[in-house]
Scaffold this motif. Structure first.
Motif, PDB file in Angstrom:
ATOM      1  N   ILE A 271      -0.922  26.227  28.021  1.00  0.00           N
ATOM      2  CA  ILE A 271      -1.648  26.969  29.045  1.00  0.00           C
ATOM      3  C   ILE A 271      -0.807  27.002  30.312  1.00  0.00           C
ATOM      4  CG2 ILE A 271      -3.757  27.098  30.423  1.00  0.00           C
ATOM      5  CD1 ILE A 271      -5.096  25.408  28.191  1.00  0.00           C
ATOM      6  N   ALA A 272      -0.545  28.200  30.821  1.00  0.00           N
ATOM      7  CA  ALA A 272       0.215  28.357  32.051  1.00  0.00           C
ATOM      8  C   ALA A 272      -0.753  28.641  33.193  1.00  0.00           C
ATOM      9  CB  ALA A 272       1.223  29.500  31.913  1.00  0.00           C
ATOM     10  N   GLY A 273      -0.787  27.745  34.170  1.00  0.00           N
ATOM     11  CA  GLY A 273      -1.689  27.917  35.307  1.00  0.00           C
ATOM     12  C   GLY A 273      -2.805  26.897  35.285  1.00  0.00           C
ATOM     13  N   ALA A 274      -2.771  25.969  36.260  1.00  0.00           N
ATOM     14  CA  ALA A 274      -3.774  24.905  36.312  1.00  0.00           C
ATOM     15  C   ALA A 274      -4.800  25.157  37.404  1.00  0.00           C
ATOM     16  CB  ALA A 274      -3.106  23.545  36.524  1.00  0.00           C
ATOM     17  N   GLY A 275      -5.151  26.441  37.592  1.00  0.00           N
ATOM     18  CA  GLY A 275      -6.273  26.749  38.467  1.00  0.00           C
ATOM     19  C   GLY A 275      -7.559  26.350  37.778  1.00  0.00           C
ATOM     20  N   ARG A 276      -8.676  26.762  38.344  1.00  0.00           N
ATOM     21  CA  ARG A 276      -9.961  26.370  37.753  1.00  0.00           C
ATOM     22  C   ARG A 276     -10.083  26.851  36.310  1.00  0.00           C
ATOM     23  NH1 ARG A 276     -15.326  28.455  40.614  1.00  0.00           N
ATOM     24  NH2 ARG A 276     -14.528  30.432  39.805  1.00  0.00           N
ATOM     25  N   LEU A 277      -9.679  28.087  36.056  1.00  0.00           N
ATOM     26  CA  LEU A 277      -9.806  28.636  34.716  1.00  0.00           C
ATOM     27  C   LEU A 277      -8.919  27.909  33.719  1.00  0.00           C
ATOM     28  CD1 LEU A 277     -10.979  30.821  32.847  1.00  0.00           C
ATOM     29  CD2 LEU A 277      -9.039  32.261  33.475  1.00  0.00           C
ATOM     30  N   GLY A 278      -7.628  27.774  34.048  1.00  0.00           N
ATOM     31  CA  GLY A 278      -6.715  27.102  33.137  1.00  0.00           C
ATOM     32  C   GLY A 278      -7.126  25.669  32.859  1.00  0.00           C
ATOM     33  N   THR A 279      -7.624  24.994  33.888  1.00  0.00           N
ATOM     34  CA  THR A 279      -8.050  23.607  33.723  1.00  0.00           C
ATOM     35  C   THR A 279      -9.265  23.510  32.809  1.00  0.00           C
ATOM     36  OG1 THR A 279      -7.222  23.060  35.920  1.00  0.00           O
ATOM     37  CG2 THR A 279      -8.792  21.530  34.941  1.00  0.00           C
TER      38      THR A 279
ATOM     39  N   GLY B 118     -13.044  22.055  38.391  1.00  0.00           N
ATOM     40  CA  GLY B 118     -12.316  21.964  37.132  1.00  0.00           C
ATOM     41  C   GLY B 118     -12.697  20.793  36.263  1.00  0.00           C
ATOM     42  N   ARG B 119     -13.698  20.009  36.673  1.00  0.00           N
ATOM     43  CA  ARG B 119     -14.083  18.829  35.903  1.00  0.00           C
ATOM     44  C   ARG B 119     -15.565  18.905  35.515  1.00  0.00           C
ATOM     45  NH1 ARG B 119     -10.304  14.737  36.263  1.00  0.00           N
ATOM     46  NH2 ARG B 119      -8.659  15.070  37.807  1.00  0.00           N
ATOM     47  N   PRO B 120     -15.877  18.654  34.249  1.00  0.00           N
ATOM     48  CA  PRO B 120     -17.284  18.667  33.835  1.00  0.00           C
ATOM     49  C   PRO B 120     -18.010  17.445  34.374  1.00  0.00           C
ATOM     50  CG  PRO B 120     -15.877  17.994  32.012  1.00  0.00           C
ATOM     51  CD  PRO B 120     -14.957  18.398  33.129  1.00  0.00           C
ATOM     52  N   THR B 121     -19.249  17.603  34.791  1.00  0.00           N
ATOM     53  CA  THR B 121     -20.050  16.494  35.285  1.00  0.00           C
ATOM     54  C   THR B 121     -21.309  16.354  34.442  1.00  0.00           C
ATOM     55  OG1 THR B 121     -21.246  17.924  36.840  1.00  0.00           O
ATOM     56  CG2 THR B 121     -19.252  16.855  37.645  1.00  0.00           C
ATOM     57  N   VAL B 122     -21.852  15.164  34.418  1.00  0.00           N
ATOM     58  CA  VAL B 122     -23.085  14.912  33.671  1.00  0.00           C
ATOM     59  C   VAL B 122     -24.234  15.633  34.367  1.00  0.00           C
ATOM     60  CG1 VAL B 122     -24.672  13.158  32.849  1.00  0.00           C
ATOM     61  CG2 VAL B 122     -22.215  12.682  32.908  1.00  0.00           C
TER      62      VAL B 122
ATOM     63  N   ASP C 117       1.155  19.470  43.874  1.00  0.00           N
ATOM     64  CA  ASP C 117      -0.036  18.880  44.489  1.00  0.00           C
ATOM     65  C   ASP C 117      -1.257  19.100  43.605  1.00  0.00           C
ATOM     66  OD1 ASP C 117       1.384  18.001  46.688  1.00  0.00           O
ATOM     67  OD2 ASP C 117       0.941  19.774  47.893  1.00  0.00           O
ATOM     68  N   ARG C 118      -1.337  20.282  43.015  1.00  0.00           N
ATOM     69  CA  ARG C 118      -2.443  20.563  42.102  1.00  0.00           C
ATOM     70  C   ARG C 118      -2.368  19.653  40.888  1.00  0.00           C
ATOM     71  NH1 ARG C 118      -7.535  21.285  40.806  1.00  0.00           N
ATOM     72  NH2 ARG C 118      -7.847  22.571  38.939  1.00  0.00           N
ATOM     73  N   LEU C 119      -1.174  19.444  40.351  1.00  0.00           N
ATOM     74  CA  LEU C 119      -1.024  18.556  39.198  1.00  0.00           C
ATOM     75  C   LEU C 119      -1.414  17.127  39.556  1.00  0.00           C
ATOM     76  CD1 LEU C 119       2.214  19.592  37.280  1.00  0.00           C
ATOM     77  CD2 LEU C 119      -0.164  19.947  36.630  1.00  0.00           C
ATOM     78  N   ALA C 120      -1.098  16.716  40.780  1.00  0.00           N
ATOM     79  CA  ALA C 120      -1.459  15.361  41.210  1.00  0.00           C
ATOM     80  C   ALA C 120      -2.974  15.186  41.209  1.00  0.00           C
ATOM     81  CB  ALA C 120      -0.885  15.080  42.599  1.00  0.00           C
ATOM     82  N   GLU C 121      -3.701  16.261  41.567  1.00  0.00           N
ATOM     83  CA  GLU C 121      -5.165  16.205  41.549  1.00  0.00           C
ATOM     84  C   GLU C 121      -5.698  16.005  40.132  1.00  0.00           C
ATOM     85  OE1 GLU C 121      -6.592  19.793  43.242  1.00  0.00           O
ATOM     86  OE2 GLU C 121      -5.722  19.444  45.226  1.00  0.00           O
ATOM     87  N   LEU C 122      -4.942  16.488  39.158  1.00  0.00           N
ATOM     88  CA  LEU C 122      -5.389  16.425  37.765  1.00  0.00           C
ATOM     89  C   LEU C 122      -4.822  15.228  37.021  1.00  0.00           C
ATOM     90  CD1 LEU C 122      -4.920  20.207  36.840  1.00  0.00           C
ATOM     91  CD2 LEU C 122      -7.037  19.045  37.515  1.00  0.00           C
ATOM     92  N   ASP C 123      -4.081  14.383  37.716  1.00  0.00           N
ATOM     93  CA  ASP C 123      -3.475  13.219  37.076  1.00  0.00           C
ATOM     94  C   ASP C 123      -4.543  12.363  36.400  1.00  0.00           C
ATOM     95  OD1 ASP C 123      -1.361  11.482  36.405  1.00  0.00           O
ATOM     96  OD2 ASP C 123      -1.896  10.166  38.073  1.00  0.00           O
ATOM     97  N   GLY C 124      -4.279  11.995  35.177  1.00  0.00           N
ATOM     98  CA  GLY C 124      -5.246  11.209  34.439  1.00  0.00           C
ATOM     99  C   GLY C 124      -6.188  12.048  33.600  1.00  0.00           C
ATOM    100  N   MET C 125      -5.989  13.351  33.596  1.00  0.00           N
ATOM    101  CA  MET C 125      -6.815  14.250  32.786  1.00  0.00           C
ATOM    102  C   MET C 125      -6.666  13.869  31.318  1.00  0.00           C
ATOM    103  SD  MET C 125      -6.631  18.379  32.977  1.00  0.00           S
ATOM    104  CE  MET C 125      -7.719  19.432  32.043  1.00  0.00           C
ATOM    105  N   ALA C 126      -7.752  13.527  30.696  1.00  0.00           N
ATOM    106  CA  ALA C 126      -7.728  12.972  29.345  1.00  0.00           C
ATOM    107  C   ALA C 126      -7.193  13.964  28.321  1.00  0.00           C
ATOM    108  CB  ALA C 126      -9.129  12.516  28.948  1.00  0.00           C
ATOM    109  N   GLN C 127      -6.288  13.500  27.478  1.00  0.00           N
ATOM    110  CA  GLN C 127      -5.819  14.208  26.291  1.00  0.00           C
ATOM    111  C   GLN C 127      -5.135  15.537  26.587  1.00  0.00           C
ATOM    112  OE1 GLN C 127      -9.617  14.319  24.206  1.00  0.00           O
ATOM    113  NE2 GLN C 127      -8.995  12.587  22.948  1.00  0.00           N
TER     114      GLN C 127
END
Length: 218
Positions: free
Chosen positions: A5-13, A184-188, A34-44
């Motif tokens: 996937i190219a592009g880690a905006g909301r849609l790509g994420t 970009g992150r699912p919440t309960v 900086d955007r990638l740093a925000e997503l650091d630790g994104m599972a799998q």
């Protein structure tokens, strides 16, 4: 399935999260560190910094062995170049590209290596279904075979649900909230979760129509 996937905006994420949750091999490329740093630790999900319109970066990302490439950046010119490189240089079997400006839609075809052109307004589930060519990519998509619809609605500043907790939303009969995607992150989706502009709500229903869901939230 191996997906790039190219592009880690909301849609790509969001696409990366859904496909990785379905146990696909997912690599997400983004040139904004900086955007990638925000997503650091994104599972799998493998995160890779760089410009996906550069052949060298695509090679390092493993494009040659990818089953699907999804160009989901916010720039049509980038998505076209990425799609062309993926198809012509790396031989990716299926290339999907997001069309940000409807006036550019006529460009997004096999001449530019694009198998599937996806308008920006396409709902997330439909986009994944179109991009991957597999209606059973995720469990939610399989629900349609049992007569259950998956419906997505976006919360804006003008939405009647903005600023209200989920527990106060009068949902149509037979409808439950599957998740709320925020930043970009699912919440309960507990009843105390307060909806905010920018949230995307994914609902599952065996009775409600899209119009009824829209009326409840918008």
């Amino acid at each position: 399935m191996k997906v790039l996937i190219a592009g880690a905006g909301r849609l790509g994420t969001q696409i990366a999260q859904v496909l990785s949750a379905a146990r696909n091999d997912v690599t997400l490329v983004e040139r904004d560190e900086d955007r990638l740093a925000e997503l650091d630790g994104m599972a799998q999900v493998r995160l890779l910094a760089g410009d996906a319109s550069e052949p060298g970066l695509l090679a390092r990302a493993g494009t040659r062995t990818a089953d699907v490439l999804i160009a989901a950046t916010g720039r049509d010119e980038d998505n076209l170049v990425i799609g062309l490189l993926a198809k012509r240089r790396f031989g990716v079997a299926r290339v999907a590209a997001r069309v940000n400006d409807a006036e550019n839609a006529w460009l997004f075809d096999l001449r530019w290596g694009v198998d599937v052109a996806v308008p920006a307004a396409t709902p997330l589930v439909s986009l994944i279904e179109e991009a991957t060519g597999a209606t059973d990519t995720v469990a939610l998509l399989r629900l349609s075979k049992a007569g259950v619809a998956v419906i997505e609605t976006a919360i804006t500043a003008e939405s009647r649900a903005a600023g209200r907790p989920l527990g106060e939303i009068d949902l149509p009969a037979g409808t439950v909230v599957a998740t709320v995607v925020r930043d970009g992150r699912p919440t309960v989706p507990g009843p105390e979760v307060e909806l905010r502009p920018g949230d995307e709500v994914l609902l599952v229903s065996h009775e409600a129509t899209e119009q009824e869901i829209h009326a409840a939230f918008q």
